[in-house]
Design an enzyme around this catalytic site. Sequence first.
Site, PDB file in Angstrom:
ATOM      1  N   GLY A  35      38.023  42.371  48.875  1.00  0.00           N
ATOM      2  CA  GLY A  35      39.104  41.838  47.688  1.00  0.00           C
ATOM      3  C   GLY A  35      40.785  41.828  48.197  1.00  0.00           C
ATOM      4  O   GLY A  35      40.972  42.809  49.486  1.00  0.00           O
ATOM      5  N   SER A  36      41.632  42.305  47.042  1.00  0.00           N
ATOM      6  CA  SER A  36      43.928  42.422  47.752  1.00  0.00           C
ATOM      7  C   SER A  36      43.501  43.745  47.825  1.00  0.00           C
ATOM      8  O   SER A  36      44.250  43.701  48.612  1.00  0.00           O
ATOM      9  CB  SER A  36      43.849  41.803  46.379  1.00  0.00           C
ATOM     10  OG  SER A  36      43.946  40.963  46.058  1.00  0.00           O
TER      11      SER A  36
END
Lengths: 597, 376
Positions: A304-305
């Site tokens: 993810g981020s």
Amino acid sequence: MSEPMEPLDGGQPQRSDQPRPGLRYRLAQAATDLLRTRIDKSTWRIRLVALGFAGLFSIIGGKLVYLGFKPEPQSLRRAASEAVSRPRPEILDRNGEVLATDIKVMSVFAEPRRIIDKDEAVELLTAVLPDVNAKELRERLGSRKGFVWVKRGIKPKEQEEVFRLGLPGVSFLPENKRVYPNGPVAAHVLGYTNVDNYGIAGIEKYIDGQGLNDLTMAGFRLDPADLKPVRLSIDLRVTHAIRDELEKGIERFKAKAGAAAILDVNTGEVIALASLPDYDPNNPSDALDPLHINRMTVGVYEMGSTFKAISIAMAMEANKVNLNSRVDARESLRYGKFTIHDFHAQRRMLSVPEVFTYSSNIGTARMAMMVGVEGHKAFLRKMGQLDRLRTELPESAEPIVPRHWGELNTITIAFGQGLNVAPLQAMMAVGALSNGGQMITPTFLKRTEEEARANATQIVRPEVSEALRYLMRVNAEKGSARTVDIRGYFVGGKTGTADKIVHGHYAKDRVFTTFMAIAPADKPRYLFLTLMDEPQALPETQGYRTAAWNSGAVTGKIIERVANMLNLPPRLDLPTQPFPLLARLGYGYVNTPSKGN
Amino acid sequence: MVSRAERSPFADWWWTVDRWLLASLGALMVLGLVLTLAGSPPVAERLGLSTFHFVNRQVGYLIPAAALMIATSFLSPRHVRRSALLVFGLGIALVIAAIMFGHEVKGARRWIFGIQPSEFVKPAFVVLAAWAFSEGARRRDVPANILAILLLPATIVPLILQPDFGQTMLISMVWAALFFMAGLHWFWVAGIGGVGASGVLVAYKFVPHVRLRIEKFIDPASGVGASDTFQVDTAMESFISGGWLGKGPGEGTLKRILPDSHTDFIFAVTGEEFGVLFCIGIVTLFAFIVLRVLWLASKNEDPFCRFASAGLVMLFGLQSAINMAVNVHLMPAKGMTLPFISYGGSSLISLALGMGFLIAVTRRRPKSQIIGRVME
């Protein structure tokens, strides 16, 4: 034969005029001859028989000599020394606390060849040792081996009872049994051994591969005192603390699973690692449950981020952007039939720090596109994200890399979707980005910074590393990582929330959250990672299930709890000049804190 | 010291007897006692008897056996023949009585009045066969050869009916060897060899336990499970674990699980406790007795004494060789005891009788006596 006949005269001349009597005569003579025994032949015939007997007895003697030369199938001593579990070196944590050690236990063995009444022996032994399977034991005792185990690792009371049976051919041997006094703490790092004390997982297996097996195979009798203890990078107390906090967090957020780790970014040492649910290595069969895998090295996930840090560093290293650059995030990014949205959509031009703090998918994707597909791939490879991470732990998994890597892949991977890596692998990358730009392979063994730096490769410029720390710091000050901004530790952090893929589609209600924190952000020492699988939204998290609320909160608790143990004293004042390189490059504002802690 | 000048029966005996043979047989008897001490206690314990039950009984039999042997050895050839005829007649009668009235032990009726009459038939048969062959060879007119040929079925048919294939085989082999020694035409040698071979084949074909034993020997794995080879395997292990010098008297452990350790497999027990070298010594002793007597026989001028001594010693030699060959796994298991070493009352007395006959017929005799008899 009633007629006396002279064999040597009369029969020989042939008379052609009297064929019939001649024939009869010859036949009769031949018959007599056949039936007659002749004493004169017997002398040499007796000697012939004598010769036969001499041969017969010689063959028996020869077979005896052959049996004399035949070695005993297997001497007890040798069989026993092969069967007994060998000693292993102790495993200590970085402060010398015992993580794994050998204890002496007694085991019962039998010599089937010496047991007179096997059925009786089975009956008596199973009466004293009820957990021994009678049928199997009877089979083992029925074998023609010189040595079989009856039961390994018995209690002193059982030993006394077996001893009192007084069975010939049943005896005891002291053996080494591995024990892990801390139970499940650091279980995934330590691994476990089989009943013969061979390492079959984790560091235990690694130790066997480092020559212990060779020594045993060569027949060396290992004296436990000669074995040098193995010093791990793990800190027992810290490991216990993070496992405890993680356990509480998982319980609170009703997550399916979770993991946490602390990496020393300057030495690459893994200081602590916990993966829940875990198992007790004293009971190794539990480890086989697939839920009990080491999620830090064996599980591969879309990070993810958290991956945005890598993408921004890449763009900076390629001189495509700097801290002052602005990136277009005014509208969603279209690529073919796909549209990339922002979670916290600002719909304006964003500065690079803003891209990071708002966790803008559009911004990072645009930065990755500036570098291009090939550059992206090359950078990720350099960061060790496309190959299997190999540490001392034999359990590791290959990252899942898209087979046909096009521009769309670069766009999604830039913000952490479409590439599955082991979390420890991501830690290695972020660690390298924060420690001044040096790639250091993580280790579970104790090592010094000099040793680590000697083999390290520079992958980004020091100012890029500093910029990244600044971004993480800003993010903790006013971005998504505010939960982790523990006063006095100057923490920087990045959240990551990935929708889980269920049946080939991203599921909106199931998330995989990660949180990375660096402390302190000015002089980086430790990188913290916490990840949670399917944490639930709670009323007190205002219905959010994003990383900051769960993984971030746990990371904050961990930092608070272990900072002291890690020799990170809280600082009453903020560092005045935390990012000197950036200041020299003209980004003076980075040293002005936006908030007062 | 026994005087040569006085012609007392004992002096006569002492100066004519083959002392090498006497000494070897004496040595065997003593050895037998020692080895029974090693081999029999486990069996006695298994049967719930006192530890030295079999040893005591063996001693009990050994004294009359030795006396019988010495006494028999005093006989002249003529008396040897007469007593053999007597024993043979009595023996066959008892064998038949055993078949009819004896009780069954392990599927065979061999015992009557506490003895095994077939044991006594063996030496008597050999003496009679030697008599017949010597007569057949000496004179052309007497149908002695026919008699010799008829003697075999007369003896083995009752034995087969018992059934006792071991003794049958032994007697047939000795008989065939005697026939061969008597100067039989090679035609018959081949023929009898063929009959013998087909006899074995028939036994293999139609007698289940013979077939089983042979198959088991050829391919131990083919048997009805691994435990079938237990006896022989344990015997092999005994020799191997004993090594060259053995574990020492009384130190054997495998003997405790070896069936028939006091009879058929006493040689293996010897191997375990006294070692392979000791066993080779025993083989040598048996070989010495057999070869010495055959050598004496080949030089003996009296046809009867020649055949009788050769026949008796072949009986003794074959039995010992078969037993030892079974023990070292050169032959399929065969119920045959090791002369003088294995425990067994009947067998000891019958051996003493046979060996007494043997000593008697190997005694040196003045040539005049022999010629007198030959010219008779």
